[in-house]
Write an enzyme that holds these catalytic residues in place. Sequence first.
Site, mmCIF file in Angstrom:
data_model
loop_
_atom_site.group_PDB
_atom_site.id
_atom_site.type_symbol
_atom_site.label_atom_id
_atom_site.label_comp_id
_atom_site.label_asym_id
_atom_site.label_seq_id
_atom_site.Cartn_x
_atom_site.Cartn_y
_atom_site.Cartn_z
ATOM 1 N N ASP A 1 -2.477 10.575 -2.164
ATOM 2 C CA ASP A 1 -2.695 9.492 -3.121
ATOM 3 C C ASP A 1 -3.026 10.020 -4.506
ATOM 4 O OD1 ASP A 1 -2.937 6.584 -1.681
ATOM 5 O OD2 ASP A 1 -3.372 8.228 -0.319
ATOM 6 N N GLN B 1 -3.269 2.380 10.341
ATOM 7 C CA GLN B 1 -1.959 2.454 9.687
ATOM 8 C C GLN B 1 -0.968 3.309 10.480
ATOM 9 O OE1 GLN B 1 -4.902 2.921 8.033
ATOM 10 N NE2 GLN B 1 -4.774 2.211 5.904
ATOM 11 N N ARG C 1 0.844 -1.188 0.000
ATOM 12 C CA ARG C 1 0.000 0.000 0.000
ATOM 13 C C ARG C 1 0.890 1.252 0.000
ATOM 14 N NH1 ARG C 1 1.438 1.676 4.491
ATOM 15 N NH2 ARG C 1 0.253 3.608 4.257
ATOM 16 N N GLY C 2 0.232 2.416 -0.140
ATOM 17 C CA GLY C 2 0.962 3.672 -0.182
ATOM 18 C C GLY C 2 1.231 4.078 -1.616
ATOM 19 N N ALA C 3 0.882 5.312 -1.950
ATOM 20 C CA ALA C 3 0.881 5.732 -3.356
ATOM 21 C C ALA C 3 2.187 5.443 -4.104
ATOM 22 C CB ALA C 3 0.524 7.222 -3.445
ATOM 23 N N ASN D 1 -6.210 12.101 0.221
ATOM 24 C CA ASN D 1 -5.328 11.331 1.099
ATOM 25 C C ASN D 1 -6.187 10.513 2.045
ATOM 26 O OD1 ASN D 1 -2.536 10.772 1.947
ATOM 27 N ND2 ASN D 1 -3.153 11.693 3.889
#
Length: 380
Positions: free
Chosen positions: A253, A212, A64-66, A263
């Site tokens: 994101d 998260q 995960r995470g842009a 985001n």
Amino acid sequence: MADQYAQSGEDGRPTGIPVIRWEEPPEGPVVVLLDQTRLPAEEIELVCTDAPALVEAIRSLAVRGAPLLGIAGAYGVALAAARGFDVEEAAAALAGARPTAVNLAVGVRRAQAAHQAALARGGSQGQAAVAALAAARQLHREDAEASTRMAAHGLALLDELLPGGGHRILTHCNTGSLVSGGEGTAFAVALAAHRQGRLRRLWVDETRPLLQGARLTAYEAARNDMAYTLLTDNAAGSLFAAGEVDAVLIGADRIAADGSVANKVGSYPLAVLARYHHVPFIVVAPRTTVDLGTADGASIEVEQRPGFEVTEVTAPQVPVAGAGGGIVVAPLGTQAYNPAFDVTPPELVTAIVTEEGAVSPVTGEGLAELCARSRQVTIS
């Protein structure tokens, strides 16, 4: 094919497992991920042998995470090519795995374009696969370099806005090395401040419903010996009221052409609090997160996540009872509103920091100029 799990050594790895890597064992190439759903209790690797396995890892938030999604998407295309699967089909599935994070589609398109270009030049399928992998590896390197530059630009901006150091930074969700080819985006700025003795406190929003912040940002802060304190999302207002926050740093994101920022849900309320309390609200993201093809915040598709993420609580190694694999915390049949992201309008954003520098005030013209400058640097 089904995913395979490979646990780290019994003593764990003191410096952490690489968040993503390409490997070529005798049975064929694989993409190996650190399964972020198992953190902080366990450091376990997830081995993806094909694009569908990687798609599922993306949807389940194992990866995960842009910025990292872009890298994963590129490696996914390379994996499909190397194993002889339909590259176009794999690319479509990967790009659509999560709709809000623009980096995912950017990474997929980059490796896909390299594959297509190799074939157009008369190359073999094998040569095209090599080209796709080279594009993925190059994107991985570029993101690591971008992380270093974002940290420098972000720290310089912090020192300009808040001279004297002793920064007390509030952050939301997770923006460190777990989401990047390098040390991250917003977290990398806080880490740079820490290393230079200018971070007084990192306030970590736990970031509901999937925690998260509590599971991942606190994990990274602890590993880097940072002074940090965890808080529930709804405690942030009391921190602002007490004058305990000097700046808010978040990732993104997707950033629309007008400067609207999508985001992790909960970011927009922080922007409102920051504006009311005259605290800088800073977004840190790579240039690839700026999407000039999306006109404004209203045009950003916000991913809706399953309701069980709200009605159940999951934790590694805990007996489960709910349909989503978690501990039920709401009455059976409860409906849940669970957007993965919210959108902050540009007028609430003090600055957007990328590897090319900062845009402040945040305007469409400023973002367009930054993107044009970025293209010139790339071409030269």
